[in-house]
Design a protein around this motif. Structure first.
Motif, PDB file in Angstrom:
ATOM      1  N   TYR A   1      89.397  99.884  93.380  1.00  0.00           N
ATOM      2  CA  TYR A   1      90.401 100.163  93.978  1.00  0.00           C
ATOM      3  C   TYR A   1      90.567  99.394  95.325  1.00  0.00           C
ATOM      4  O   TYR A   1      89.795  99.266  95.922  1.00  0.00           O
ATOM      5  CB  TYR A   1      90.565 101.932  93.950  1.00  0.00           C
ATOM      6  CG  TYR A   1      89.396 102.364  95.232  1.00  0.00           C
ATOM      7  CD1 TYR A   1      90.002 102.697  96.279  1.00  0.00           C
ATOM      8  CD2 TYR A   1      88.146 102.661  94.155  1.00  0.00           C
ATOM      9  CE1 TYR A   1      89.071 102.993  97.029  1.00  0.00           C
ATOM     10  CE2 TYR A   1      87.654 102.993  95.179  1.00  0.00           C
ATOM     11  CZ  TYR A   1      87.362 103.753  96.574  1.00  0.00           C
ATOM     12  OH  TYR A   1      86.114 103.867  97.496  1.00  0.00           O
ATOM     13  N   GLY A   2      91.682  99.943  95.959  1.00  0.00           N
ATOM     14  CA  GLY A   2      91.946  98.589  97.242  1.00  0.00           C
ATOM     15  C   GLY A   2      93.135  98.948  97.829  1.00  0.00           C
ATOM     16  O   GLY A   2      93.878  99.597  97.506  1.00  0.00           O
ATOM     17  N   PHE A   3      93.149  98.366  99.433  1.00  0.00           N
ATOM     18  CA  PHE A   3      94.069  98.804  99.914  1.00  0.00           C
ATOM     19  C   PHE A   3      94.358  97.696 100.686  1.00  0.00           C
ATOM     20  O   PHE A   3      93.090  97.214 101.371  1.00  0.00           O
ATOM     21  CB  PHE A   3      93.824 100.313 101.607  1.00  0.00           C
ATOM     22  CG  PHE A   3      95.097  99.761 102.924  1.00  0.00           C
ATOM     23  CD1 PHE A   3      96.194 100.416 101.623  1.00  0.00           C
ATOM     24  CD2 PHE A   3      94.933  99.490 103.548  1.00  0.00           C
ATOM     25  CE1 PHE A   3      97.220 100.663 102.705  1.00  0.00           C
ATOM     26  CE2 PHE A   3      95.568  99.373 104.394  1.00  0.00           C
ATOM     27  CZ  PHE A   3      97.032 100.365 104.310  1.00  0.00           C
ATOM     28  N   GLY A   4      96.112  97.397 100.611  1.00  0.00           N
ATOM     29  CA  GLY A   4      95.548  96.181 101.658  1.00  0.00           C
ATOM     30  C   GLY A   4      97.456  95.530 102.558  1.00  0.00           C
ATOM     31  O   GLY A   4      98.359  97.224 102.091  1.00  0.00           O
TER      32      GLY A   4
ATOM     33  N   CYS B   1      87.934  84.351  83.207  1.00  0.00           N
ATOM     34  CA  CYS B   1      87.836  85.067  84.503  1.00  0.00           C
ATOM     35  C   CYS B   1      89.193  86.074  85.291  1.00  0.00           C
ATOM     36  O   CYS B   1      90.438  85.576  84.742  1.00  0.00           O
ATOM     37  CB  CYS B   1      87.877  83.932  85.977  1.00  0.00           C
ATOM     38  SG  CYS B   1      87.181  85.178  87.082  1.00  0.00           S
ATOM     39  N   GLN B   2      88.862  87.023  85.987  1.00  0.00           N
ATOM     40  CA  GLN B   2      89.936  87.861  86.401  1.00  0.00           C
ATOM     41  C   GLN B   2      89.777  88.121  87.481  1.00  0.00           C
ATOM     42  O   GLN B   2      90.020  89.402  88.208  1.00  0.00           O
ATOM     43  CB  GLN B   2      90.206  89.623  85.311  1.00  0.00           C
ATOM     44  CG  GLN B   2      90.996  88.751  84.052  1.00  0.00           C
ATOM     45  CD  GLN B   2      92.714  88.422  84.626  1.00  0.00           C
ATOM     46  OE1 GLN B   2      93.324  89.755  84.980  1.00  0.00           O
ATOM     47  NE2 GLN B   2      93.149  87.517  84.876  1.00  0.00           N
ATOM     48  N   SER B   3      89.107  87.631  87.697  1.00  0.00           N
ATOM     49  CA  SER B   3      88.607  88.186  89.105  1.00  0.00           C
ATOM     50  C   SER B   3      89.469  87.744  90.811  1.00  0.00           C
ATOM     51  O   SER B   3      89.773  86.831  90.420  1.00  0.00           O
ATOM     52  CB  SER B   3      86.984  87.419  89.543  1.00  0.00           C
ATOM     53  OG  SER B   3      85.967  88.169  89.011  1.00  0.00           O
ATOM     54  N   GLY B   4      89.019  88.455  92.209  1.00  0.00           N
ATOM     55  CA  GLY B   4      89.889  88.001  92.794  1.00  0.00           C
ATOM     56  C   GLY B   4      90.616  88.680  93.401  1.00  0.00           C
ATOM     57  O   GLY B   4      90.863  89.391  92.343  1.00  0.00           O
ATOM     58  N   PRO B   5      91.761  89.406  94.807  1.00  0.00           N
ATOM     59  CA  PRO B   5      92.148  90.049  94.454  1.00  0.00           C
ATOM     60  C   PRO B   5      93.242  90.301  94.090  1.00  0.00           C
ATOM     61  O   PRO B   5      94.166  91.624  93.308  1.00  0.00           O
ATOM     62  CB  PRO B   5      93.162  90.005  96.370  1.00  0.00           C
ATOM     63  CG  PRO B   5      92.391  88.532  96.270  1.00  0.00           C
ATOM     64  CD  PRO B   5      91.254  88.460  95.475  1.00  0.00           C
ATOM     65  N   GLU B   6      94.168  89.152  93.676  1.00  0.00           N
ATOM     66  CA  GLU B   6      95.587  89.180  92.780  1.00  0.00           C
ATOM     67  C   GLU B   6      95.097  89.858  91.092  1.00  0.00           C
ATOM     68  O   GLU B   6      95.668  90.269  90.123  1.00  0.00           O
ATOM     69  CB  GLU B   6      96.085  87.915  92.788  1.00  0.00           C
ATOM     70  CG  GLU B   6      96.914  87.152  94.055  1.00  0.00           C
ATOM     71  CD  GLU B   6      97.329  88.710  94.738  1.00  0.00           C
ATOM     72  OE1 GLU B   6      98.762  88.634  93.138  1.00  0.00           O
ATOM     73  OE2 GLU B   6      97.761  88.642  95.364  1.00  0.00           O
ATOM     74  N   HIS B   7      93.803  89.776  90.885  1.00  0.00           N
ATOM     75  CA  HIS B   7      93.660  90.136  89.535  1.00  0.00           C
ATOM     76  C   HIS B   7      92.821  91.366  89.736  1.00  0.00           C
ATOM     77  O   HIS B   7      93.305  92.515  89.010  1.00  0.00           O
ATOM     78  CB  HIS B   7      93.024  88.747  89.149  1.00  0.00           C
ATOM     79  CG  HIS B   7      93.724  87.748  88.673  1.00  0.00           C
ATOM     80  ND1 HIS B   7      94.951  87.524  88.553  1.00  0.00           N
ATOM     81  CD2 HIS B   7      93.365  86.624  89.428  1.00  0.00           C
ATOM     82  CE1 HIS B   7      95.081  86.397  88.446  1.00  0.00           C
ATOM     83  NE2 HIS B   7      94.069  85.029  89.004  1.00  0.00           N
ATOM     84  N   PHE B   8      91.713  91.592  89.753  1.00  0.00           N
ATOM     85  CA  PHE B   8      90.908  92.402  90.513  1.00  0.00           C
ATOM     86  C   PHE B   8      90.339  93.084  91.445  1.00  0.00           C
ATOM     87  O   PHE B   8      89.776  91.944  92.160  1.00  0.00           O
ATOM     88  CB  PHE B   8      90.226  92.682  89.459  1.00  0.00           C
ATOM     89  CG  PHE B   8      89.344  93.608  88.509  1.00  0.00           C
ATOM     90  CD1 PHE B   8      89.342  94.588  87.268  1.00  0.00           C
ATOM     91  CD2 PHE B   8      87.841  94.338  89.675  1.00  0.00           C
ATOM     92  CE1 PHE B   8      89.019  95.454  87.388  1.00  0.00           C
ATOM     93  CE2 PHE B   8      87.773  95.510  89.640  1.00  0.00           C
ATOM     94  CZ  PHE B   8      88.034  96.165  88.071  1.00  0.00           C
ATOM     95  N   ALA B   9      91.105  94.229  91.773  1.00  0.00           N
ATOM     96  CA  ALA B   9      90.294  94.570  93.061  1.00  0.00           C
ATOM     97  C   ALA B   9      89.382  95.161  93.564  1.00  0.00           C
ATOM     98  O   ALA B   9      88.795  96.770  92.510  1.00  0.00           O
ATOM     99  CB  ALA B   9      91.045  95.385  93.926  1.00  0.00           C
ATOM    100  N   GLY B  10      87.561  94.755  94.047  1.00  0.00           N
ATOM    101  CA  GLY B  10      86.857  95.369  94.302  1.00  0.00           C
ATOM    102  C   GLY B  10      85.633  94.673  93.828  1.00  0.00           C
ATOM    103  O   GLY B  10      84.644  95.263  93.731  1.00  0.00           O
ATOM    104  N   MET B  11      85.820  93.501  93.369  1.00  0.00           N
ATOM    105  CA  MET B  11      85.006  92.131  92.697  1.00  0.00           C
ATOM    106  C   MET B  11      85.188  91.596  93.512  1.00  0.00           C
ATOM    107  O   MET B  11      86.184  90.879  93.663  1.00  0.00           O
ATOM    108  CB  MET B  11      85.415  91.820  91.506  1.00  0.00           C
ATOM    109  CG  MET B  11      85.012  93.712  90.459  1.00  0.00           C
ATOM    110  SD  MET B  11      83.726  94.075  89.633  1.00  0.00           S
ATOM    111  CE  MET B  11      82.649  93.002  88.863  1.00  0.00           C
ATOM    112  N   GLN B  12      84.283  90.399  93.900  1.00  0.00           N
ATOM    113  CA  GLN B  12      84.249  89.079  94.077  1.00  0.00           C
ATOM    114  C   GLN B  12      84.327  88.054  93.035  1.00  0.00           C
ATOM    115  O   GLN B  12      85.046  88.089  91.950  1.00  0.00           O
ATOM    116  CB  GLN B  12      82.897  88.929  94.485  1.00  0.00           C
ATOM    117  CG  GLN B  12      82.077  89.093  95.323  1.00  0.00           C
ATOM    118  CD  GLN B  12      82.524  89.601  96.629  1.00  0.00           C
ATOM    119  OE1 GLN B  12      82.754  88.174  97.090  1.00  0.00           O
ATOM    120  NE2 GLN B  12      82.511  90.579  98.055  1.00  0.00           N
TER     121      GLN B  12
END
Length: 446
Positions: A414-417, A350-361
């Motif tokens: 992609y994302g902004f934080g 698993c590589q989900s979540g904001p620290e690993h992959f932006a744009g996925m749950q």
């Protein structure tokens, strides 16, 4: 006293060595002037003395070792970990390396040393140490959209019952359940610090599967109990390796799932496996790294000859590289590669979540084979406020179950934080988006 940067320490030692050699002629002149057995002004005698003095410095012998400042850890315990003994040749590089190894074990707040000349070519080596707090209790609370509020209690203890033994006990509860216990004891059986350890892990973590439109199609609790025994090897402060034998008992049953027993069966597997981990970490900070490299490689194999219920093997590598330009502009490169054979669904990487992959749950990006590349740019607005841009892609994925293997489309996000360092801890808000409708999930088959 210096920080843990090995390059700075080596530079300081080199400066000292250079300064000592520059001062050598003055020392020789003092010797010839105040030593009746020498001939002042005799150039050949001076040169000969210089050679003999340099030879003597290189062959200085340690006569005795003293350790002061220790309150709980005994002299014999520290002496054994240090690995330096009377009769050894004095070598500052070796002493520095030994001290860095001691720091990495986590027993000491600081370690200093100095030499006391006693005879010609012989010195006493004196270490002054300050031990860390024996027991530490930490309480925490975090919130995210997946698990809601999660409380955390962590207890670390040293020298409980046995001098030098260490315990780590951590409990997370509320939105999920995770209890982790580990005890280990450092040894000096080899030239490098080694530590046998035992660990127990119980987890009950909600996991969701969603379709290509983001709708939840399955839900189960990743529930299992693991007991393991292993041996760790501390190559240096930056690198550690662990080899462990584990017994894991799965107890998973889906609460929401389509009528597909091949994809979502009841898992009651009893796994007997080997796990090899290699950790390399030179990051300068945990919360906000500015420089350094972090790499974590793991191999896990469940073998039939161990009597396991399900045979598989998997391996993955996480890589993070940080570099800061002009003090405020920090770049982060993140890479992940994972693969294996006969991997069950509950062991998908698993590589989900904001620290690993932006744009996925949090649970969307799961696969038996997975490759991820990510680039972050962080700008320091003020001392405690940071803005971040991120782009990532997942490619060459493969989902495998009992009915076959499936290859989804590549995914981009992609994302902004914004992150704020507050009195209660770091607070971060990330807004991200996936650049394709089809997600990398079992239902989204090509």
């Amino acid at each position: 006293m210096v920080d843990f940067n090995r390059g700075k320490i080596e530079e300081i030692l080199q400066r000292g060595d250079t300064a000592a050699h520059k001062a050598l002629p003055v020392l020789i002149q003092l010797k010839t002037e105040y030593n009746p057995g020498s001939t002042a002004g005799n150039e050949s005698a001076t040169e000969q003395t210089a050679v003999s003095r340099e030879s003597a410095v290189e062959e200085t012998i340690i006569h005795d070792i003293h350790i002061q400042g220790n309150e709980t850890l005994s002299f014999s315990f520290i002496y054994r970990l240090l690995g330096i003994k009377p009769g050894d040749v004095l070598d500052t590089d070796v002493i520095t390396r030994k001290i860095m190894n001691l720091y990495a074990l986590g027993y000491f707040q600081y370690i200093q040393y100095h030499v006391e000349p006693i005879f010609d070519n012989m010195v006493n080596l004196v270490f002054t140490v300050k031990e860390r707090t024996l027991r530490r209790l930490r309480l925490g609370l975090r919130y995210d959209s997946q698990y809601k509020a999660v409380a955390n209690i962590s207890v670390k203890a040293t020298n409980y019952l046995i001098p030098g033994i260490r315990f780590v006990n951590e409990l997370q509860f509320a939105g999920l359940w995770r209890w982790y216990f580990k005890t280990y004891y450092p040894s000096r059986g080899l030239d490098l610090p080694i530590y046998p350890y035992v660990h127990v892990l119980y987890k009950d973590i909600p996991v969701e599967f969603t379709d290509g439109y983001g709708d939840k199609i399955a839900e189960y609790s990743d529930r299992s109990t693991t007991a393991g025994v292993g041996l760790g090897l501390l190559f240096s402060r930056e690198m550690t390796a662990e080899l462990e034998y584990q017994y894991e008992k799965m107890n998973i049953k889906t609460s929401i799932a389509p009528a597909d027993p091949n994809l979502f069966p009841v898992w009651k597997d009893k796994l007997r496996k080997l796990k090899l981990s290699l950790i390399f970490d030179t990051l300068d900070d945990v919360l906000l790294p500015r420089y350094g490299v972090s790499a974590n490689g793991v191999y896990e194999g469940s073998y039939q000859k161990f009597g396991t219920d399900f045979s598989y093997n998997l391996y993955h590598l996480d890589l993070d590289v940080y570099h800061t330009l002009f003090s405020r502009h920090t770049l982060r490169f993140h890479g992940f590669y994972g693969d294996g054979s006969s991997i069950p669904v509950y062991k998908f990487m698993c590589q989900s979540g904001p620290e690993h992959f932006a744009g996925m749950q949090y649970d969307q990006l799961r696969a038996g084979r997975l490759k991820v590349l990510r680039l972050d740019y962080r700008y320091q607005i003020t001392e405690s406020v940071f803005a971040k841009l991120m782009y990532n892609t997942a490619f060459d994925m493969e989902l495998r179950d009992r009915s076959g293997a499936y290859t989804p489309h590549d995914v981009h996000g992609y994302g902004f934080g914004v992150k704020v360092l507050s009195l209660v801890g770091p607070i971060e808000l990330i807004v991200s988006r996936e650049m394709r409708i089809c997600s990398v999930l079992p239902i989204c088959r090509q």
